[in-house]
Design an enzyme around this catalytic site. Sequence first.
Site, PDB file in Angstrom:
ATOM      1  N   SER A 156      -7.535  23.521  -2.183  1.00 52.28           N
ATOM      2  CA  SER A 156      -8.018  22.471  -3.075  1.00 52.28           C
ATOM      3  C   SER A 156      -9.271  22.952  -3.810  1.00 52.28           C
ATOM      4  O   SER A 156      -9.250  24.006  -4.450  1.00 52.28           O
ATOM      5  CB  SER A 156      -8.278  21.193  -2.271  1.00 52.28           C
ATOM      6  N   ARG A 226     -13.300   6.387  -1.552  1.00 55.66           N
ATOM      7  CA  ARG A 226     -12.450   7.057  -0.566  1.00 55.66           C
ATOM      8  C   ARG A 226     -11.022   6.528  -0.606  1.00 55.66           C
ATOM      9  O   ARG A 226     -10.064   7.298  -0.464  1.00 55.66           O
ATOM     10  CB  ARG A 226     -13.038   6.860   0.829  1.00 55.66           C
ATOM     11  N   ASP A 326       2.860  17.759  -3.704  1.00 52.82           N
ATOM     12  CA  ASP A 326       1.452  17.640  -4.060  1.00 52.82           C
ATOM     13  C   ASP A 326       1.368  17.321  -5.549  1.00 52.82           C
ATOM     14  O   ASP A 326       1.520  18.186  -6.402  1.00 52.82           O
ATOM     15  CB  ASP A 326       0.726  18.956  -3.747  1.00 52.82           C
ATOM     16  N   HIS A 359      -0.802  16.369  -1.084  1.00 49.67           N
ATOM     17  CA  HIS A 359      -1.906  17.324  -1.140  1.00 49.67           C
ATOM     18  C   HIS A 359      -2.434  17.667   0.251  1.00 49.67           C
ATOM     19  O   HIS A 359      -2.874  18.789   0.497  1.00 49.67           O
ATOM     20  CB  HIS A 359      -3.029  16.753  -2.005  1.00 49.67           C
ATOM     21  N   ASP A 360      -2.382  16.720   1.168  1.00 52.61           N
ATOM     22  CA  ASP A 360      -2.886  16.956   2.521  1.00 52.61           C
ATOM     23  C   ASP A 360      -2.095  18.011   3.278  1.00 52.61           C
ATOM     24  O   ASP A 360      -2.521  18.431   4.363  1.00 52.61           O
ATOM     25  CB  ASP A 360      -2.873  15.654   3.323  1.00 52.61           C
TER      26      ASP A 360
END
Length: 403
Positions: A156, A226, A326, A359-360
């Site tokens: 990232s 968040r 992602d 993405h994680d």
Amino acid sequence: MSNLGVVTPASMHFGTPLSLQSGAVLRDYTLVYETYGRLNEDRSNAVLVCHALNASHHVAGLHADENGNPLPKSQGWWDNMIGPGKPLDTDKFFVIGINNPGSCFGSTGPMHTNPATGKLYGADFPVVTVEDWVNAQARVLDRLGINQLAAVLGGSLGGMQALSWTLQYPERVRHCVAVATAPNLSAQNIAFNEVARRAIVTDPDFHNGHFYEHGVVPRRGLRVARMIGHITYLSDDVMDEKFGREMVGRAIGDEPAYSTQDIEFQVESYLRYQGDKFSDYFDANTYLLITRALDYFDPARTHGGKLAAAMAKALAKFLVISFTTDWRFSPARSREIVKALVDNRHDVSYAEIDAPHGHDAFLLDDPRYHDVVRAYFDRIALELRNRSGALSTRDGQPLNVAV
């Protein structure tokens, strides 16, 4: 449990000013870092791991309490990747994690005292960029006596730093592993960052970034920031699998409460939990600084928008990895990096992992992903063995280098 055991952070103070891209200067600062494994005799096995937005220097291992006992839930953020026998094997490599300036995890940042005023920096902490972070990291390596890295690794925003290392210090990097990253942010990504920042700066407790003086924290803004970010880190499939349309405290077919204020769906409860937890440990000014650094990163900007021209100066070999679901740092963005490298006839390997996690995925235990990283670092380890064999027999004398 981490197989690295307890690790202890260290720090370096720098009195030599660090000139920043903005024209500002960080005159006096401290950087916190951790190391894992042992540096070999010729200092050729060092791997720098660059951290992403809400991570830090604590890449692997566990922290301990004052009695030396491992603290629960203190595992490093990439512990599944780094350690003895893991894809980045600390029995073979000397791994370094550095907390970037502007962070809230020990290195000099908005929560520290500005020597020019004697007050906390707050919003007066200078804007920092990916390039500034790389320059700061280079100073740590200088102090450690590491002239060249076996590899730089990041996911990232960390991947952006890894790419920038190959452009700012091409002679100092032999390999670059860039995971789930991009050559710059899309307009959509910049938009997500801006909405998150506006949530923070419009919180009444923000006080123009000097909320420390008022004894408050802009928790509401941090929570929303968040929640926005977390949505973008997960794929639609994962969110549907984890939560679907399940409601809180109700069986399928039950009537909802018909409320616009209460939590109704499990996904809402999850996002609020993540927001609450984040607001307890992350600094609002740091969030603004790091998301803006993301926005500014664009090595092609000074080359007429041509990424191939920007990547021409790189000398490293590359491994680029992306994940199919992602959508924040999509495979198409990784392929842009690969094309720019191929256009320059650089040595590049590319893996696109079919993973459902969004993405994680770069932080999770996917055997295919880890096997790719393991194989690549095994290749680097073989190069090191060949290199060490050649160096140790130079002039018929072994090298003796103090560490």
